[in-house]
Design a protein around this motif. Structure first.
Motif, PDB file in Angstrom:
ATOM      1  N   MET A  83      43.798 -60.586  47.024  1.00 16.54           N
ATOM      2  CA  MET A  83      42.881 -60.903  48.124  1.00 16.54           C
ATOM      3  C   MET A  83      43.034 -59.918  49.289  1.00 16.54           C
ATOM      4  O   MET A  83      42.037 -59.493  49.876  1.00 16.54           O
ATOM      5  CB  MET A  83      43.174 -62.334  48.603  1.00 16.54           C
ATOM      6  CG  MET A  83      42.077 -62.896  49.474  1.00 16.54           C
ATOM      7  SD  MET A  83      40.488 -62.920  48.604  1.00 16.54           S
ATOM      8  CE  MET A  83      39.390 -63.194  49.957  1.00 16.54           C
ATOM      9  N   TRP A  84      44.273 -59.582  49.653  1.00 12.32           N
ATOM     10  CA  TRP A  84      44.489 -58.711  50.813  1.00 12.32           C
ATOM     11  C   TRP A  84      43.838 -57.344  50.616  1.00 12.32           C
ATOM     12  O   TRP A  84      43.323 -56.743  51.541  1.00 12.32           O
ATOM     13  CB  TRP A  84      45.983 -58.567  51.119  1.00 12.32           C
ATOM     14  CG  TRP A  84      46.781 -57.829  50.064  1.00 12.32           C
ATOM     15  CD1 TRP A  84      47.459 -58.401  49.036  1.00 12.32           C
ATOM     16  CD2 TRP A  84      46.953 -56.414  49.939  1.00 12.32           C
ATOM     17  NE1 TRP A  84      48.047 -57.437  48.257  1.00 12.32           N
ATOM     18  CE2 TRP A  84      47.757 -56.199  48.793  1.00 12.32           C
ATOM     19  CE3 TRP A  84      46.513 -55.311  50.672  1.00 12.32           C
ATOM     20  CZ2 TRP A  84      48.113 -54.925  48.355  1.00 12.32           C
ATOM     21  CZ3 TRP A  84      46.875 -54.039  50.233  1.00 12.32           C
ATOM     22  CH2 TRP A  84      47.671 -53.850  49.083  1.00 12.32           C
ATOM     23  N   LEU A  85      43.804 -56.890  49.353  1.00 12.56           N
ATOM     24  CA  LEU A  85      43.205 -55.585  49.072  1.00 12.56           C
ATOM     25  C   LEU A  85      41.683 -55.641  49.260  1.00 12.56           C
ATOM     26  O   LEU A  85      41.064 -54.719  49.770  1.00 12.56           O
ATOM     27  CB  LEU A  85      43.567 -55.146  47.644  1.00 12.56           C
ATOM     28  CG  LEU A  85      43.308 -53.683  47.302  1.00 12.56           C
ATOM     29  CD1 LEU A  85      43.974 -52.753  48.310  1.00 12.56           C
ATOM     30  CD2 LEU A  85      43.806 -53.368  45.899  1.00 12.56           C
ATOM     31  N   ARG A  86      41.094 -56.790  48.844  1.00  8.31           N
ATOM     32  CA  ARG A  86      39.650 -56.978  49.090  1.00  8.31           C
ATOM     33  C   ARG A  86      39.346 -56.895  50.582  1.00  8.31           C
ATOM     34  O   ARG A  86      38.410 -56.238  51.008  1.00  8.31           O
ATOM     35  CB  ARG A  86      39.214 -58.366  48.591  1.00  8.31           C
ATOM     36  CG  ARG A  86      39.088 -58.497  47.104  1.00  8.31           C
ATOM     37  CD  ARG A  86      38.504 -59.881  46.770  1.00  8.31           C
ATOM     38  NE  ARG A  86      39.056 -60.393  45.524  1.00  8.31           N
ATOM     39  CZ  ARG A  86      38.618 -60.018  44.336  1.00  8.31           C
ATOM     40  NH1 ARG A  86      37.636 -59.153  44.229  1.00  8.31           N
ATOM     41  NH2 ARG A  86      39.157 -60.513  43.245  1.00  8.31           N
ATOM     42  N   VAL A  87      40.169 -57.594  51.369  1.00  4.24           N
ATOM     43  CA  VAL A  87      39.961 -57.616  52.822  1.00  4.24           C
ATOM     44  C   VAL A  87      40.088 -56.211  53.398  1.00  4.24           C
ATOM     45  O   VAL A  87      39.267 -55.778  54.209  1.00  4.24           O
ATOM     46  CB  VAL A  87      40.956 -58.594  53.507  1.00  4.24           C
ATOM     47  CG1 VAL A  87      40.848 -58.493  55.027  1.00  4.24           C
ATOM     48  CG2 VAL A  87      40.698 -60.018  53.038  1.00  4.24           C
ATOM     49  N   VAL A  88      41.111 -55.480  52.945  1.00  5.09           N
ATOM     50  CA  VAL A  88      41.318 -54.108  53.427  1.00  5.09           C
ATOM     51  C   VAL A  88      40.110 -53.238  53.091  1.00  5.09           C
ATOM     52  O   VAL A  88      39.582 -52.506  53.945  1.00  5.09           O
ATOM     53  CB  VAL A  88      42.610 -53.491  52.827  1.00  5.09           C
ATOM     54  CG1 VAL A  88      42.645 -51.980  53.060  1.00  5.09           C
ATOM     55  CG2 VAL A  88      43.834 -54.149  53.425  1.00  5.09           C
ATOM     56  N   LEU A  89      39.631 -53.340  51.856  1.00  6.78           N
ATOM     57  CA  LEU A  89      38.477 -52.530  51.426  1.00  6.78           C
ATOM     58  C   LEU A  89      37.238 -52.837  52.259  1.00  6.78           C
ATOM     59  O   LEU A  89      36.553 -51.937  52.746  1.00  6.78           O
ATOM     60  CB  LEU A  89      38.180 -52.793  49.944  1.00  6.78           C
ATOM     61  CG  LEU A  89      38.930 -51.926  48.929  1.00  6.78           C
ATOM     62  CD1 LEU A  89      38.513 -52.293  47.510  1.00  6.78           C
ATOM     63  CD2 LEU A  89      38.658 -50.447  49.182  1.00  6.78           C
ATOM     64  N   LEU A  90      36.943 -54.136  52.433  1.00 10.34           N
ATOM     65  CA  LEU A  90      35.734 -54.522  53.168  1.00 10.34           C
ATOM     66  C   LEU A  90      35.848 -54.134  54.650  1.00 10.34           C
ATOM     67  O   LEU A  90      34.875 -53.703  55.256  1.00 10.34           O
ATOM     68  CB  LEU A  90      35.472 -56.024  53.023  1.00 10.34           C
ATOM     69  CG  LEU A  90      35.038 -56.432  51.604  1.00 10.34           C
ATOM     70  CD1 LEU A  90      34.928 -57.945  51.479  1.00 10.34           C
ATOM     71  CD2 LEU A  90      33.708 -55.771  51.215  1.00 10.34           C
ATOM     72  N   THR A  91      37.054 -54.254  55.210  1.00  2.99           N
ATOM     73  CA  THR A  91      37.263 -53.834  56.600  1.00  2.99           C
ATOM     74  C   THR A  91      37.023 -52.331  56.732  1.00  2.99           C
ATOM     75  O   THR A  91      36.374 -51.866  57.669  1.00  2.99           O
ATOM     76  CB  THR A  91      38.690 -54.165  57.068  1.00  2.99           C
ATOM     77  OG1 THR A  91      38.954 -55.521  56.780  1.00  2.99           O
ATOM     78  CG2 THR A  91      38.859 -53.919  58.562  1.00  2.99           C
ATOM     79  N   PHE A  92      37.540 -51.587  55.757  1.00  2.68           N
ATOM     80  CA  PHE A  92      37.355 -50.138  55.770  1.00  2.68           C
ATOM     81  C   PHE A  92      35.865 -49.782  55.754  1.00  2.68           C
ATOM     82  O   PHE A  92      35.412 -48.921  56.517  1.00  2.68           O
ATOM     83  CB  PHE A  92      38.079 -49.499  54.575  1.00  2.68           C
ATOM     84  CG  PHE A  92      37.821 -48.027  54.455  1.00  2.68           C
ATOM     85  CD1 PHE A  92      38.509 -47.133  55.273  1.00  2.68           C
ATOM     86  CD2 PHE A  92      36.897 -47.530  53.546  1.00  2.68           C
ATOM     87  CE1 PHE A  92      38.266 -45.771  55.184  1.00  2.68           C
ATOM     88  CE2 PHE A  92      36.646 -46.169  53.455  1.00  2.68           C
ATOM     89  CZ  PHE A  92      37.334 -45.286  54.279  1.00  2.68           C
ATOM     90  N   VAL A  93      35.099 -50.460  54.882  1.00  2.00           N
ATOM     91  CA  VAL A  93      33.653 -50.192  54.796  1.00  2.00           C
ATOM     92  C   VAL A  93      32.984 -50.460  56.146  1.00  2.00           C
ATOM     93  O   VAL A  93      32.184 -49.659  56.635  1.00  2.00           O
ATOM     94  CB  VAL A  93      32.992 -51.053  53.690  1.00  2.00           C
ATOM     95  CG1 VAL A  93      31.468 -50.959  53.764  1.00  2.00           C
ATOM     96  CG2 VAL A  93      33.473 -50.595  52.324  1.00  2.00           C
ATOM     97  N   LEU A  94      33.347 -51.581  56.760  1.00  2.00           N
ATOM     98  CA  LEU A  94      32.757 -51.965  58.046  1.00  2.00           C
ATOM     99  C   LEU A  94      33.032 -50.901  59.112  1.00  2.00           C
ATOM    100  O   LEU A  94      32.127 -50.462  59.829  1.00  2.00           O
ATOM    101  CB  LEU A  94      33.360 -53.308  58.477  1.00  2.00           C
ATOM    102  CG  LEU A  94      32.431 -54.232  59.254  1.00  2.00           C
ATOM    103  CD1 LEU A  94      31.219 -54.602  58.423  1.00  2.00           C
ATOM    104  CD2 LEU A  94      33.188 -55.487  59.675  1.00  2.00           C
ATOM    105  N   VAL A  95      34.301 -50.469  59.190  1.00  2.00           N
ATOM    106  CA  VAL A  95      34.690 -49.459  60.178  1.00  2.00           C
ATOM    107  C   VAL A  95      33.953 -48.149  59.910  1.00  2.00           C
ATOM    108  O   VAL A  95      33.427 -47.504  60.821  1.00  2.00           O
ATOM    109  CB  VAL A  95      36.226 -49.231  60.163  1.00  2.00           C
ATOM    110  CG1 VAL A  95      36.606 -48.017  60.992  1.00  2.00           C
ATOM    111  CG2 VAL A  95      36.943 -50.470  60.664  1.00  2.00           C
TER     112      VAL A  95
END
Ligand SMILES: [Zn+2]
Length: 161
Positions: A83-95
Motif C-alpha cells: 500500500m505505501w508504494l501505491r501512495v508514494v507513486l500517486l503522490t509523485f504523479v500529483l507533484v
C-alpha cells in the motif's frame, strides 16, 4: 548578439548607433531609415521564432509528463504492491503534474502576447493572472489592461501584426 541591456552602453562607447551595431557596418545617413526598418523587421522575426520555439518546448514538457502520469497511475492501481508504494507513486504523479503545470503556464506567460478581443491590444499578463485564468488550449479568459473588458484572448507571437 550582445544582451539588449549592454547594447546601449556598447554603442555609446563605440560612438555608433544601435542600428550600426546590429547590421555590423557603418550606415550612411540616406540609407539609415531603410536599414533601421530592416533591422527592426529582423529583430521582430527573431523574437517571433524564439517565442514559437518556446511554445513548442511546452508540448515536449507536457505530453511526456501526461503519458508518464497515466502510466504511473495505471501501475499504482493495477499492479500488486504494498500500500505505501501505491501512495508514494500517486503522490509523485500529483507533484509532477503540479510542477509541469506551473512550468507550462510560465512558458505560456513569457512567450509572446495575449490579444484583447475588444480593442486588439497585445500585452503580457502577470504569472498569476495567466495561471488563474480559465482557458481552452492557449486561449485565456482575462481582463484587458487597456480597455478593461473581459474576453477570450488568443496567444499571439508578436507585439504588432
Ligand atoms: Zn482591450
Amino acid at each position: 548578439m550582445p544582451d539588449s541591456g549592454i547594447m546601449l552602453e556598447l554603442c555609446d562607447f563605440l560612438k555608433i548607433s544601435v542600428n550600426e551595431l546590429l547590421s555590423g557596418e557603418r550606415i550612411m545617413a540616406e540609407f539609415y531609415d531603410k536599414r533601421a526598418e530592416e533591422n527592426l523587421l529582423v529583430m521582430k522575426r527573431e523574437m517571433e521564432e524564439k517565442n514559437r520555439q518556446l511554445l513548442r518546448a511546452e508540448y515536449w514538457i507536457v505530453f511526456p509528463a501526461v503519458l508518464a502520469g497515466f502510466a504511473l497511475v495505471f501501475v499504482a492501481c493495477f499492479v500488486s504492491m504494498p500500500m505505501w508504494l501505491r501512495v508514494v507513486l500517486l503522490t509523485f504523479v500529483l507533484v509532477m503534474i503540479f510542477a509541469v503545470a506551473f512550468i507550462a503556464v510560465g512558458i505560456e506567460q513569457k512567450a509572446g502576447y495575449y490579444e484583447c478581443r475588444s480593442c486588439g491590444h497585445r500585452y503580457v499578463p502577470t504569472y498569476w493572472q495567466t495561471n488563474l485564468a480559465p482557458h481552452t488550449g492557449r486561449t485565456r479568459y482575462m481582463k484587458c489592461p487597456k480597455c478593461g473588458k473581459q474576453s477570450w484572448q488568443k496567444k499571439v507571437l508578436t507585439k504588432e501584426d
